[in-house]
Enzyme design. Structure first.
Site, PDB file in Angstrom:
ATOM      1  CB  ALA A 131      33.006  40.266  75.876  1.00 36.79           C
ATOM      2  N   GLY A 133      29.906  36.215  76.151  1.00 36.66           N
ATOM      3  CA  GLY A 133      28.891  37.201  75.775  1.00 36.66           C
ATOM      4  C   GLY A 133      28.001  36.709  74.633  1.00 36.66           C
ATOM      5  CD  GLU A 179      27.169  36.902  79.622  1.00 36.15           C
ATOM      6  OE1 GLU A 179      28.130  37.305  78.920  1.00 36.15           O
ATOM      7  OE2 GLU A 179      27.017  37.224  80.811  1.00 36.15           O
ATOM      8  CD  GLU A 229      31.738  34.432  80.469  1.00 33.98           C
ATOM      9  OE1 GLU A 229      31.605  33.206  80.662  1.00 33.98           O
ATOM     10  OE2 GLU A 229      30.952  35.111  79.786  1.00 33.98           O
TER      11      GLU A 229
HETATM   12  N1  COA Z   1      37.689  38.173  71.662  1.00 32.22           N
HETATM   13  C1  COA Z   1      38.617  38.617  70.800  1.00 32.22           C
HETATM   14  N2  COA Z   1      39.098  37.891  69.787  1.00 32.22           N
HETATM   15  C2  COA Z   1      38.621  36.656  69.639  1.00 32.22           C
HETATM   16  C3  COA Z   1      37.653  36.106  70.497  1.00 32.22           C
HETATM   17  C4  COA Z   1      37.189  36.934  71.545  1.00 32.22           C
HETATM   18  N3  COA Z   1      36.239  36.518  72.400  1.00 32.22           N
HETATM   19  N4  COA Z   1      37.383  34.846  70.107  1.00 32.22           N
HETATM   20  C5  COA Z   1      38.163  34.624  69.032  1.00 32.22           C
HETATM   21  N5  COA Z   1      38.910  35.692  68.748  1.00 32.22           N
HETATM   22  C6  COA Z   1      39.857  35.876  67.660  1.00 32.22           C
HETATM   23  C7  COA Z   1      41.143  35.105  67.903  1.00 32.22           C
HETATM   24  O1  COA Z   1      41.989  35.825  68.757  1.00 32.22           O
HETATM   25  C8  COA Z   1      41.663  34.988  66.500  1.00 32.22           C
HETATM   26  O2  COA Z   1      42.212  36.236  66.123  1.00 32.22           O
HETATM   27  P1  COA Z   1      43.659  36.307  65.384  1.00 32.22           P
HETATM   28  O3  COA Z   1      43.428  35.548  64.101  1.00 32.22           O
HETATM   29  O4  COA Z   1      43.865  37.762  65.186  1.00 32.22           O
HETATM   30  O5  COA Z   1      44.624  35.629  66.287  1.00 32.22           O
HETATM   31  C9  COA Z   1      40.403  34.810  65.682  1.00 32.22           C
HETATM   32  O6  COA Z   1      39.328  35.306  66.477  1.00 32.22           O
HETATM   33  C10 COA Z   1      40.100  33.352  65.356  1.00 32.22           C
HETATM   34  O7  COA Z   1      40.055  32.620  66.570  1.00 32.22           O
HETATM   35  P2  COA Z   1      40.939  31.306  66.855  1.00 32.22           P
HETATM   36  O8  COA Z   1      41.136  31.197  68.327  1.00 32.22           O
HETATM   37  O9  COA Z   1      42.159  31.308  66.021  1.00 32.22           O
HETATM   38  O10 COA Z   1      39.943  30.168  66.323  1.00 32.22           O
HETATM   39  P3  COA Z   1      39.891  28.662  66.791  1.00 32.22           P
HETATM   40  O11 COA Z   1      38.986  27.958  65.844  1.00 32.22           O
HETATM   41  O12 COA Z   1      41.259  28.113  67.000  1.00 32.22           O
HETATM   42  O13 COA Z   1      39.164  28.699  68.232  1.00 32.22           O
HETATM   43  C11 COA Z   1      37.511  29.397  69.823  1.00 32.22           C
HETATM   44  C12 COA Z   1      37.841  29.110  68.343  1.00 32.22           C
HETATM   45  C13 COA Z   1      36.118  29.991  69.869  1.00 32.22           C
HETATM   46  C14 COA Z   1      37.538  28.078  70.633  1.00 32.22           C
HETATM   47  C15 COA Z   1      38.557  30.368  70.406  1.00 32.22           C
HETATM   48  O14 COA Z   1      38.678  31.479  69.521  1.00 32.22           O
HETATM   49  C16 COA Z   1      38.241  30.893  71.765  1.00 32.22           C
HETATM   50  O15 COA Z   1      38.407  30.168  72.740  1.00 32.22           O
HETATM   51  N6  COA Z   1      37.771  32.180  71.864  1.00 32.22           N
HETATM   52  C17 COA Z   1      37.515  32.822  73.091  1.00 32.22           C
HETATM   53  C18 COA Z   1      36.217  32.336  73.690  1.00 32.22           C
HETATM   54  C19 COA Z   1      35.983  33.002  75.031  1.00 32.22           C
HETATM   55  O16 COA Z   1      36.686  32.793  75.985  1.00 32.22           O
HETATM   56  N7  COA Z   1      34.920  33.821  75.082  1.00 32.22           N
HETATM   57  C20 COA Z   1      34.511  34.488  76.286  1.00 32.22           C
HETATM   58  C21 COA Z   1      34.996  35.870  76.284  1.00 32.22           C
HETATM   59  S1  COA Z   1      34.434  36.686  77.757  1.00 32.22           S
END
Ligand code: COA
Length: 260
Positions: free
Chosen positions: A66, A111, A114, A134
């Site tokens: 999400a 999400g 999910e 989460e």
């Molecule tokens: N919501 C909003 N933005 C998100 C996102 C999310 N769930 N997941 C990634 N992004 C965004 C990042 O903020 C980043 O944006 P920016 O360039 O404006 O800063 C962009 O997507 C790229 O992500 P980044 O974190 O730089 O890539 P990465 O390869 O270093 O890491 C992940 C990849 C998936 C490990 C990491 O993005 C992450 O942990 N995301 C969140 C996962 C999460 O907790 N999901 C559950 C949500 S309830």
């Protein structure tokens, strides 16, 4: 119909729904969730669509969860409403009357995991990573994860994923039954489509009734679910396709199902 954050391409009876918000790793903001809901409503009644593949754009992510930006600002009332809306949207996928395959091309987190859980079958690329992180954000699943994950992989394995918030790779996801199969990245869509075509070669009413029996039956006590199955079994005996399928077997020829 055109969408901002997703794309639908239909070819030979299969609709490919691609989440397209690559700059945010296809994270599901409220707008995208609304588009998913509308897309499935349209696909449900589209006569030229017999099955759906859900995937993510870009090399990196299926769906990274999400949208955390939106979650960070929510009030308790908004949080509850967001969860209920997401659950309703994913329930509609689980209860969709045509087979839906998640082609997991990268991160399927929160999400995103999910969403994959709500699809009927999951095919993962060997580069996929799945998890429910989460708890690392101080929240819990809100789109059905605490319920679908234990039903799919068992309570112990689900709780390990839900409580650690750790990601697992595709091989581990296969081992615990979170995904049905793992294929090389470059073959993901081809293999997902081949699997869907195998399903679609069968009787269309059989597919619909089977999806219905499994989706509705799993929410019922066993005796009631079996009674429901028997009712559908009786009902399918009224169809031309039942006559055709059984007759074709006896005549040693392939069936010609007509969805009748
Ligand atoms: N919501 C909003 N933005 C998100 C996102 C999310 N769930 N997941 C990634 N992004 C965004 C990042 O903020 C980043 O944006 P920016 O360039 O404006 O800063 C962009 O997507 C790229 O992500 P980044 O974190 O730089 O890539 P990465 O390869 O270093 O890491 C992940 C990849 C998936 C490990 C990491 O993005 C992450 O942990 N995301 C969140 C996962 C999460 O907790 N999901 C559950 C949500 S309830």
């Amino acid at each position: 119909m055109s969408y901002k954050n997703l794309e639908i391409e239909t070819r030979d009876g299969i609709a490919r729904l691609t989440l397209r918000r690559p700059e945010k790793l296809n994270a599901l903001n409220d707008e995208t969730m609304g588009e998913i809901e509308s897309a499935f409503e349209a696909l449900r009644v589209a006569a030229d669509v017999h099955g759906v593949i859900v995937t993510g754009s870009g090399e990196k992510a299926f769906v990274a969860g999400a949208d955390i930006g939106e979650l960070s600002a929510q009030t308790p009332v908004e949080g509850r409403a967001r969860a209920m809306r997401g659950q309703r949207i994913f329930d509609a996928i689980e209860r969709f009357p045509k087979p839906v395959i998640a082609a997991i091309n990268g991160f399927a987190l929160g999400g995103g995991c999910e969403l994959a859980l709500a699809c009927h079958v999951r095919v993962a690329s060997d580069t996929a990573k799945l998890g429910q992180p989460e708890v690392k954000l101080g929240i819990l699943c809100g789109y059905g994860g605490t319920q679908r994950l234990p039903r799919l992989v068992g309570r112990g394995r689900a709780l390990e994923l839900l409580l650690t918030g750790e990601m697992i790779d595709a091989a581990e996801a296969l081992r615990i039954g979170l995904v049905n199969r793992v294929v090389p990245r470059e073959k993901l869509l081809e293999e997902s489509e081949a699997l869907l075509r195998k399903m679609l070669a069968n009787g269309p009413v059989s597919l619909r009734f089977t999806l219905q029996a499994v989706a509705a039956g799993l929410d019922m006590p066993l005796a009631q679910a079996q009674e429901y199955e028997a009712t559908l079994f009786g009902l399918i005996c009224t169809t031309e396709d039942m006559k055709e399928g059984t007759r074709a077997f006896l005549e040693k020829r392939p069936p010609r199902f007509q969805d009748k």
